[in-house]
Design a protein around this motif. Structure first.
Motif, PDB file in Angstrom:
ATOM      1  N   LEU A  16      -8.959  12.277  15.008  1.00  9.07           N
ATOM      2  CA  LEU A  16     -10.146  11.825  15.737  1.00  9.07           C
ATOM      3  C   LEU A  16     -11.429  12.420  15.157  1.00  9.07           C
ATOM      4  CD1 LEU A  16      -8.876  11.988  19.430  1.00  9.07           C
ATOM      5  CD2 LEU A  16      -9.519   9.929  18.162  1.00  9.07           C
ATOM      6  N   LEU A  17     -11.408  13.729  14.898  1.00  2.00           N
ATOM      7  CA  LEU A  17     -12.602  14.394  14.384  1.00  2.00           C
ATOM      8  C   LEU A  17     -12.916  13.984  12.948  1.00  2.00           C
ATOM      9  CD1 LEU A  17     -11.982  17.909  15.958  1.00  2.00           C
ATOM     10  CD2 LEU A  17     -13.893  16.370  16.481  1.00  2.00           C
ATOM     11  N   GLY A  18     -11.903  13.501  12.236  1.00  2.00           N
ATOM     12  CA  GLY A  18     -12.116  13.043  10.875  1.00  2.00           C
ATOM     13  C   GLY A  18     -13.044  11.854  10.785  1.00  2.00           C
ATOM     14  N   GLU A  19     -13.204  11.148  11.894  1.00  2.00           N
ATOM     15  CA  GLU A  19     -14.096   9.989  11.911  1.00  2.00           C
ATOM     16  C   GLU A  19     -15.563  10.390  11.862  1.00  2.00           C
ATOM     17  OE1 GLU A  19     -13.176   7.813  15.426  1.00  2.00           O
ATOM     18  OE2 GLU A  19     -11.081   7.447  14.866  1.00  2.00           O
ATOM     19  N   GLU A  20     -15.870  11.579  12.375  1.00  2.00           N
ATOM     20  CA  GLU A  20     -17.268  11.991  12.481  1.00  2.00           C
ATOM     21  C   GLU A  20     -17.635  13.195  11.620  1.00  2.00           C
ATOM     22  OE1 GLU A  20     -17.510  14.621  16.418  1.00  2.00           O
ATOM     23  OE2 GLU A  20     -16.574  12.677  16.826  1.00  2.00           O
ATOM     24  N   ARG A  21     -16.645  13.860  11.043  1.00  2.00           N
ATOM     25  CA  ARG A  21     -16.935  15.057  10.255  1.00  2.00           C
ATOM     26  C   ARG A  21     -16.195  15.028   8.921  1.00  2.00           C
ATOM     27  NH1 ARG A  21     -18.972  19.355  13.599  1.00  2.00           N
ATOM     28  NH2 ARG A  21     -19.100  18.668  15.773  1.00  2.00           N
ATOM     29  N   GLU A  22     -16.787  15.646   7.937  1.00  2.00           N
ATOM     30  CA  GLU A  22     -16.167  15.750   6.615  1.00  2.00           C
ATOM     31  C   GLU A  22     -15.420  17.082   6.526  1.00  2.00           C
ATOM     32  OE1 GLU A  22     -15.806  13.962   3.794  1.00  2.00           O
ATOM     33  OE2 GLU A  22     -16.610  12.189   4.808  1.00  2.00           O
ATOM     34  N   PHE A  23     -14.113  17.021   6.359  1.00  2.00           N
ATOM     35  CA  PHE A  23     -13.319  18.223   6.132  1.00  2.00           C
ATOM     36  C   PHE A  23     -12.032  17.822   5.429  1.00  2.00           C
ATOM     37  CE2 PHE A  23     -12.373  16.668  10.393  1.00  2.00           C
ATOM     38  CZ  PHE A  23     -10.993  16.650  10.435  1.00  2.00           C
ATOM     39  N   VAL A  24     -11.357  18.814   4.886  1.00  2.00           N
ATOM     40  CA  VAL A  24     -10.133  18.602   4.123  1.00  2.00           C
ATOM     41  C   VAL A  24      -8.954  19.177   4.904  1.00  2.00           C
ATOM     42  CG1 VAL A  24      -8.892  19.292   2.028  1.00  2.00           C
ATOM     43  CG2 VAL A  24     -11.292  18.598   1.892  1.00  2.00           C
ATOM     44  N   VAL A  25      -7.807  18.506   4.842  1.00  2.00           N
ATOM     45  CA  VAL A  25      -6.591  19.002   5.483  1.00  2.00           C
ATOM     46  C   VAL A  25      -5.512  19.202   4.427  1.00  2.00           C
ATOM     47  CG1 VAL A  25      -4.740  18.499   7.134  1.00  2.00           C
ATOM     48  CG2 VAL A  25      -7.112  17.912   7.691  1.00  2.00           C
ATOM     49  N   MET A  26      -4.851  20.350   4.494  1.00  2.00           N
ATOM     50  CA  MET A  26      -3.739  20.645   3.588  1.00  2.00           C
ATOM     51  C   MET A  26      -2.487  20.950   4.408  1.00  2.00           C
ATOM     52  SD  MET A  26      -5.494  23.090   0.726  1.00  2.00           S
ATOM     53  CE  MET A  26      -6.836  22.465  -0.299  1.00  2.00           C
ATOM     54  N   ASP A  27      -1.331  20.661   3.826  1.00  2.00           N
ATOM     55  CA  ASP A  27      -0.066  20.973   4.476  1.00  2.00           C
ATOM     56  C   ASP A  27       0.944  21.401   3.423  1.00  2.00           C
ATOM     57  OD1 ASP A  27       2.432  20.724   6.174  1.00  2.00           O
ATOM     58  OD2 ASP A  27       0.950  19.951   7.583  1.00  2.00           O
ATOM     59  N   ALA A  28       1.951  22.141   3.866  1.00  2.00           N
ATOM     60  CA  ALA A  28       2.964  22.649   2.944  1.00  2.00           C
ATOM     61  C   ALA A  28       4.292  21.931   3.176  1.00  2.00           C
ATOM     62  CB  ALA A  28       3.127  24.156   3.107  1.00  2.00           C
ATOM     63  N   ASP A  29       4.275  20.625   2.998  1.00  2.00           N
ATOM     64  CA  ASP A  29       5.468  19.783   3.078  1.00  2.00           C
ATOM     65  C   ASP A  29       6.072  19.714   4.482  1.00  2.00           C
ATOM     66  OD1 ASP A  29       6.980  17.992   1.533  1.00  2.00           O
ATOM     67  OD2 ASP A  29       8.666  19.381   1.462  1.00  2.00           O
ATOM     68  N   LEU A  30       5.225  19.898   5.511  1.00  2.00           N
ATOM     69  CA  LEU A  30       5.701  19.832   6.888  1.00  2.00           C
ATOM     70  C   LEU A  30       4.780  18.951   7.743  1.00  2.00           C
ATOM     71  CD1 LEU A  30       6.701  23.573   7.501  1.00  2.00           C
ATOM     72  CD2 LEU A  30       8.253  21.619   7.460  1.00  2.00           C
ATOM     73  N   SER A  31       4.164  17.970   7.117  1.00  2.00           N
ATOM     74  CA  SER A  31       3.127  17.204   7.813  1.00  2.00           C
ATOM     75  C   SER A  31       3.650  16.427   9.019  1.00  2.00           C
ATOM     76  CB  SER A  31       2.426  16.248   6.844  1.00  2.00           C
ATOM     77  OG  SER A  31       3.340  15.322   6.299  1.00  2.00           O
ATOM     78  N   LYS A  32       4.933  16.023   9.002  1.00  2.00           N
ATOM     79  CA  LYS A  32       5.482  15.330  10.163  1.00  2.00           C
ATOM     80  C   LYS A  32       5.672  16.298  11.326  1.00  2.00           C
ATOM     81  CE  LYS A  32       7.836  11.576   7.719  1.00  2.00           C
ATOM     82  NZ  LYS A  32       9.152  10.917   7.453  1.00  2.00           N
ATOM     83  N   ALA A  33       6.083  17.514  11.017  1.00  2.00           N
ATOM     84  CA  ALA A  33       6.305  18.513  12.063  1.00  2.00           C
ATOM     85  C   ALA A  33       4.992  19.077  12.585  1.00  2.00           C
ATOM     86  CB  ALA A  33       7.179  19.647  11.532  1.00  2.00           C
ATOM     87  N   THR A  34       4.048  19.344  11.706  1.00  2.00           N
ATOM     88  CA  THR A  34       2.761  19.879  12.140  1.00  2.00           C
ATOM     89  C   THR A  34       1.833  18.802  12.672  1.00  2.00           C
ATOM     90  OG1 THR A  34       1.717  19.644   9.969  1.00  2.00           O
ATOM     91  CG2 THR A  34       2.890  21.722  10.402  1.00  2.00           C
ATOM     92  N   GLN A  35       2.217  17.546  12.437  1.00  2.00           N
ATOM     93  CA  GLN A  35       1.475  16.371  12.894  1.00  2.00           C
ATOM     94  C   GLN A  35       0.210  16.080  12.081  1.00  2.00           C
ATOM     95  OE1 GLN A  35       2.557  14.212  15.668  1.00  2.00           O
ATOM     96  NE2 GLN A  35       4.392  15.318  15.048  1.00  2.00           N
ATOM     97  N   THR A  36       0.032  16.765  10.961  1.00  2.00           N
ATOM     98  CA  THR A  36      -1.112  16.444  10.106  1.00  2.00           C
ATOM     99  C   THR A  36      -0.918  15.099   9.410  1.00  2.00           C
ATOM    100  OG1 THR A  36      -0.168  17.661   8.233  1.00  2.00           O
ATOM    101  CG2 THR A  36      -1.679  18.874   9.687  1.00  2.00           C
ATOM    102  N   ALA A  37       0.279  14.550   9.507  1.00  2.00           N
ATOM    103  CA  ALA A  37       0.540  13.225   8.937  1.00  2.00           C
ATOM    104  C   ALA A  37      -0.377  12.173   9.561  1.00  2.00           C
ATOM    105  CB  ALA A  37       2.007  12.849   9.152  1.00  2.00           C
ATOM    106  N   ARG A  38      -0.811  12.416  10.786  1.00  2.00           N
ATOM    107  CA  ARG A  38      -1.733  11.479  11.443  1.00  2.00           C
ATOM    108  C   ARG A  38      -3.057  11.412  10.684  1.00  2.00           C
ATOM    109  NH1 ARG A  38      -0.882  11.672  17.913  1.00  2.00           N
ATOM    110  NH2 ARG A  38       1.281  12.387  17.970  1.00  2.00           N
ATOM    111  N   PHE A  39      -3.530  12.576  10.260  1.00  2.00           N
ATOM    112  CA  PHE A  39      -4.774  12.630   9.477  1.00  2.00           C
ATOM    113  C   PHE A  39      -4.547  12.019   8.099  1.00  2.00           C
ATOM    114  CE2 PHE A  39      -7.676  14.613   6.490  1.00  2.00           C
ATOM    115  CZ  PHE A  39      -8.893  14.582   7.156  1.00  2.00           C
ATOM    116  N   ALA A  40      -3.404  12.349   7.487  1.00  2.00           N
ATOM    117  CA  ALA A  40      -3.098  11.842   6.144  1.00  2.00           C
ATOM    118  C   ALA A  40      -3.070  10.330   6.097  1.00  2.00           C
ATOM    119  CB  ALA A  40      -1.760  12.408   5.677  1.00  2.00           C
TER     120      ALA A  40
END
Length: 270
Positions: A16-40
């Protein structure tokens, strides 16, 4: 309506915040578990899967932040605070870089992942690092506010999330989380329960049970573990004379220690 785990809410907040702000997201091969896959999925050009290389992820995040980027580096709490402690300490915290560490699966409530993944030392490790802010939201609504607050401040932040679905303590309308401040969820005069994360809901329920037994218990959500709300702790120590802390973490170095330190320093310990 159902509720989300705090890790699910973390992934949703980033998307949600990615729509209004510029930032980078990193993950260590656990994006489905950490839920960062939504951002990806929404912003693939701003997402980097660093593989099973947590230390490398933290130093790469530091490099991005050194160029002016705001970076969220995500993995399990055990691999973030545990495996990557040196990189966080030396490469992120000491230079005070703008890296936000999204650590999911904290504590023993992650269940079947087992002892190797049940991190009960991470808050202690992050609290001791100079310049590190530590936030432990309790439900989906405070997660969003924690992520936003971390994004708006300049400097390193450790955000701790759980694995299991977490009952809502707040509503979307009344949720609040402010760095350096605790929230009084229930007033009381006999005892104070200070809690964080998944244990905040349990503290509220415990207070209801105590009420039925004639014991008036105050409940405080101390999502900002560092900096902690010293004034609020002192106020309720004076008001009720008794404090209990509740956390999915070792009491040594965690919330329990943080509260005890304040009481000892202000001569309020009994």
């Amino acid at each position: 309506m159902g509720y989300l785990s705090t890790r699910e809410a973390y992934g949703e907040a980033l998307a949600l915040l990615g729509e209004e702000r510029e930032f980078v997201v990193m993950d260590a091969d656990l994006s489905k578990a950490t839920q960062t896959a939504r951002f990806a999925k929404k912003y693939p050009e701003r997402f980097f899967n660093m593989g099973i290389s947590e230390g490398d992820m933290m130093t790469t995040a530091a490099g991005f932040a050194a160029t002016g980027e705001c970076v969220f580096a995500s993995t399990f709490a055990m691999f973030a605070a545990g495996r990557s402690y040196e990189q966080i300490r030396n490469s992120i915290a000491y230079p005070r870089l703008n890296v936000k560490i999204g650590a999911t699966h904290g504590g023993v409530l992650i269940g079947e992942d087992g002892a190797s993944h049940q991190c009960i030392e991470d808050i202690s490790l992050m609290r001791t690092i100079p310049g590190m802010t530590v936030l432990v939201p309790c439900d989906q609504y405070t997660v969003f506010r924690a992520v936003k607050a971390a994004m708006e401040m300049d400097g390193p932040v450790y955000l701790r999330f759980g694995r299991a679905s977490s009952p809502n303590v707040y509503t979307q309308e009344n949720a609040k989380l402010e760095i350096g401040r605790g929230n009084v969820l229930k007033d009381g005069k006999d005892i104070t329960i200070i809690a964080i994360g998944d244990l905040v809901y349990e503290a509220v329920e415990a207070a209801k049970d105590l009420e039925s037994r004639g014991i008036s218990a105050a409940v405080i959500d101390m999502a900002s573990v560092k900096p902690i709300d010293r004034e609020l702790v002192c106020t309720y120590a004076e008001k009720t004379g008794r404090i209990i802390t509740a956390e999915d973490h070792n009491i040594i170095g965690g919330l329990g220690s943080a509260v005890a330190e304040i009481l000892a320093e202000t001569n309020q310990a009994k």
